[in-house]
Write an enzyme that holds these catalytic residues in place. Structure first.
Site, PDB file in Angstrom:
ATOM      1  N   GLY A 256       0.824  -1.202   0.000  1.00  0.00           N
ATOM      2  CA  GLY A 256       0.000   0.000   0.000  1.00  0.00           C
ATOM      3  C   GLY A 256       0.862   1.257   0.000  1.00  0.00           C
ATOM      4  O   GLY A 256       1.922   1.322  -0.619  1.00  0.00           O
ATOM      5  N   SER A 257       0.416   2.261   0.748  1.00  0.00           N
ATOM      6  CA  SER A 257       1.029   3.590   0.647  1.00  0.00           C
ATOM      7  C   SER A 257       2.430   3.676   1.225  1.00  0.00           C
ATOM      8  O   SER A 257       3.135   4.661   0.966  1.00  0.00           O
ATOM      9  CB  SER A 257       0.125   4.624   1.327  1.00  0.00           C
ATOM     10  N   THR A 258       2.882   2.711   2.025  1.00  0.00           N
ATOM     11  CA  THR A 258       4.281   2.751   2.465  1.00  0.00           C
ATOM     12  C   THR A 258       5.218   2.679   1.265  1.00  0.00           C
ATOM     13  O   THR A 258       6.353   3.154   1.326  1.00  0.00           O
ATOM     14  CB  THR A 258       4.596   1.593   3.436  1.00  0.00           C
ATOM     15  N   LYS A 260       4.935   4.322  -1.397  1.00  0.00           N
ATOM     16  CA  LYS A 260       5.085   5.642  -2.015  1.00  0.00           C
ATOM     17  C   LYS A 260       6.427   6.280  -1.675  1.00  0.00           C
ATOM     18  O   LYS A 260       6.886   7.182  -2.383  1.00  0.00           O
ATOM     19  CB  LYS A 260       3.935   6.549  -1.592  1.00  0.00           C
TER      20      LYS A 260
END
Length: 655
Positions: A256-258, A260
């Site tokens: 997920g967003s980690t 990014k």
């Protein structure tokens, strides 16, 4: 032929397994630990008479109000004994209590033989890492399995001479070599903290399972690897396969967003973006390869810093599109994603990163926000540690040293530079903003700066093959202190019930673990734990920061600086400016351009108390450099971007 003259040579082997485990600078399993003796029960051959059969069947029947003495039905025992011509082993690994019960039965021909037994006095502590052994003391999981040959040692041999009836009358043999002892990188105290806080998080969130990993970002050494559910390696058969799994190396998940963090790092390193570039996030939707992707919030224009701070999906996708698929793929590979780390634990999952030629038209959009890729906890924490330490990727290590004979053990790969130090520093500053003003606010620490990134990944619904609307993997990864990281910490919670965003459920776990571990390691504070002057670190912004949140934070720091100067005590009060020669007077050092940590280290030896505002480098201070103040005085320092660096004298002096 004279039967008595025939010799039978029997070779007996026994394994001198290493007696103890050692942890990082302390004993996990105490050297010289005296385990209770255990035994194997045997019955002599040739004793199967009706009388003996009745007697021996008592072992498999209730006796004096007790259940079966041995975990075997009476008929099975009778089958084992009937017609035997050599001693029959009835059971193994019997406790002294069971031996006492059998002895009390006074069964003719039954005798006992002492056996070795691997004992884990700490029980569940680091169980998934250590592993366990089978009835023959062979390693089955964890380090017990991966280093079984080294731990087991060289077996001893006994050559036995026997007559035609297999009665021994002579023997000779050679002693075996002792097994090696293994020194782990794990710290027993940090492991306990991680397991305690993981168990607390599981209880609070009702997550299906979870992982907490603590790593030294400057060496790759793992200081703690906690996995839940867990098991007692003394009785592995009482636990499920799920409980015995080491999720840190086996369980791959979409980050997920980690992820990014890697997207932004690649964009900055390759010069297609800077932290202050503005990106139109199109009010929360974008079309990529025929697929419409919706953001979690309708963001308008955000800076690159704001994209990471607010975890904008559309913003991350636009950065990846600027970077281009080939360079984005190379960035991901450079950080070790999609390939085994080489950690000294068995069954490592390499994760999933499809070759570039297999990407679809919308793969770049999915990967930019942490979908269509899977990682293990040790992979993602090692990647974030590379950002924390200035750009060097270390192989995660769990074994520090093998003491004694260790054939076949080879050190891992050399560390390599995966991004430049300037890029890493910029990303660290942006990750600090995530904690100060963005989705990672629950991870703010008392007394320390922290940087991190939250992640909330939808799970694939096996029934539909699509992303679930109700099942998530919540995670938070970060490090502290920001400018001189001591630890990197990853929290992963699978399928929490109720609140499920990574920041809100993983952030508090990061906070609790980090504060305890940093205190245990005697890490100096780099910000005041509590201060009458509210710092930017403790300043709470609105739940959804505006696009210009970076400028808002800088303005807030300026306002707090002005307020602190205005509230300066008059002459004679604590913190007053004094003349040269006053007892206890010290000169305020010049702090311009220094980091938060450097300012703290400069003030502490002089007995000065720094009040720190903002983030970046020191741009203003009060009192001015060179001013004479008493020890114990407060020095207010405002931090900002290096471009606005100015040297300001004390406002009260009119300079």
């Amino acid at each position: 032929m004279d039967i008595a003259a025939v010799l039978f040579l029997d070779e007996v082997r026994y394994d001198p397994r290493a007696p103890d485990w050692q942890g990082r600078d302390r004993i996990f399993f105490s050297a010289g630990h005296k385990a209770p003796a255990i035994y194997a029960a045997l019955v002599q051959a040739g004793l199967y008479t009706e009388e003996q059969a009745v007697t021996l069947r008592k072992l498999g029947s209730p006796f004096q109000g007790h259940p079966h003495v041995l975990d075997l039905p009476a008929d099975d025992l009778e089958t084992k004994i009937r017609g035997a011509r050599t001693p029959v082993r009835l059971a193994r690994k019997l406790s002294p209590e069971t031996v006492g019960r059998i002895t009390d039965m006074n069964l003719r021909g039954v005798f006992f033989q002492k056996e070795n037994r691997r004992v884990y006095p700490q029980r569940e502590l680091a169980a998934a890492v250590l592993g366990y052994v089978d009835v023959d003391e062979k390693g089955i999981g964890g380090i017990e399995y991966s280093l079984d040959k080294q731990i087991r040692g060289q077996p001893g041999r006994i050559l036995v001479m026997a007559d035609g009836r297999r009665r021994w009358y002579d023997r000779r043999g050679s002693a075996g070599g002792p097994g090696a002892s293994v020194a782990l990188t794990l710290d027993e105290t940090i492991q306990y903290i991680a397991e305690k806080e993981l168990a607390r998080a599981i209880a609070q969130t009702h997550a299906k399972d979870g992982v907490v990993v603590v790593q030294d970002p400057n060496s790759g050494e793992l200081l703690a690897v906690a996995s839940a559910p867990t098991f007692d390696p003394n009785t592995p058969g009482a636990s499920s396969d799920e409980a015995r799994m080491d999720r840190a190396v086996v369980a791959a998940y979409e980050p997920g967003s980690t992820f990014k963090v890697l997207t932004v790092t690649g964009a900055i390193e390759h010069g297609v973006a800077t932290p202050n570039d503005l990106v139109d996030c199109q009010m929360g939707s974008i079309l990529v390869g025929g697929r419409v992707i919706h953001d979690w919030h309708s963001f308008g224009v955000l800076s690159v810093r704001g994209i990471l701070e607010n975890s904008s999906d559309v913003g991350a996708i636009k950065l990846a599109l600027r970077l281009g698929a080939p360079r984005f793929y190379d960035t991901i590979r450079a950080f070790g994603i999609g390939q085994p780390t080489g950690i000294e634990l068995p069954g490592e999952n390499r994760g999933l990163l499809r070759p570039l030629e297999n990407w679809s038209a919308n793969s770049i959009g999915s990967l930019a926000m942490g979908q269509e890729v899977s990682v293990t906890p040790v992979q993602i924490i090692s990647a974030i540690s590379a950002v924390a330490n200035g750009g060097t990727l270390y192989r995660p290590r769990i074994v520090r040293e093998i003491r004694g004979a260790a054939p076949g053990f080879a050190p891992g790969a050399e560390p390599r530079q995966v991004t430049d130090a300037r890029t890493a520093a910029q990303v660290r500053e942006m990750m600090e903003a995530v904690v100060l003003e963005g989705t990672g606010k629950p991870a703010q620490l008392e007394g320390y700066t922290a940087a991190g990134k939250s992640g909330t990944a939808q799970k694939i619904d096996p029934a539909t093959g699509r992303y679930s609307a109700s099942q998530y993997v919540a995670s938070f990864v970060g490090f502290a202190p920001v400018n001189n990281p001591v630890v990197t910490i990853l929290v992963v919670l699978d399928s929490p019930v109720g609140p499920h965003h990574g920041g809100e459920v993983g952030g508090p776990v990061f906070k609790r673990v980090a504060e305890q571990v940093l205190a245990y390691l005697d890490t100096p504070h780099d910000v005041p734990a509590r201060s009458d002057t509210q710092t930017a670190k403790n300043h709470r912004a609105a739940p959804h920061p505006e696009p210009d949140v970076a400028d808002h934070r800088a303005d807030a720091a300026k306002e707090h600086f002005a307020a602190a100067v205005a509230k300066t005590p008059p002459q004679g009060a604590r913190g007053r400016t004094v003349a040269f020669g006053d007892p206890g007077a010290v000169a305020v050092p010049s702090l311009a351009g220094q980091s938060v940590r450097s300012v703290t280290e400069a003030c502490s030896p002089l007995g000065l108390v720094p009040s720190l505002l903002g983030s970046g480098v020191a741009v203003e201070q009060f009192p001015a450099a060179g001013a004479q103040v008493l020890r114990g005085s407060h020095v207010t320092v405002r931090f900002g971007r290096s471009a606005e660096l100015v040297h300001v004298a004390a406002r009260g002096n009119g300079n």
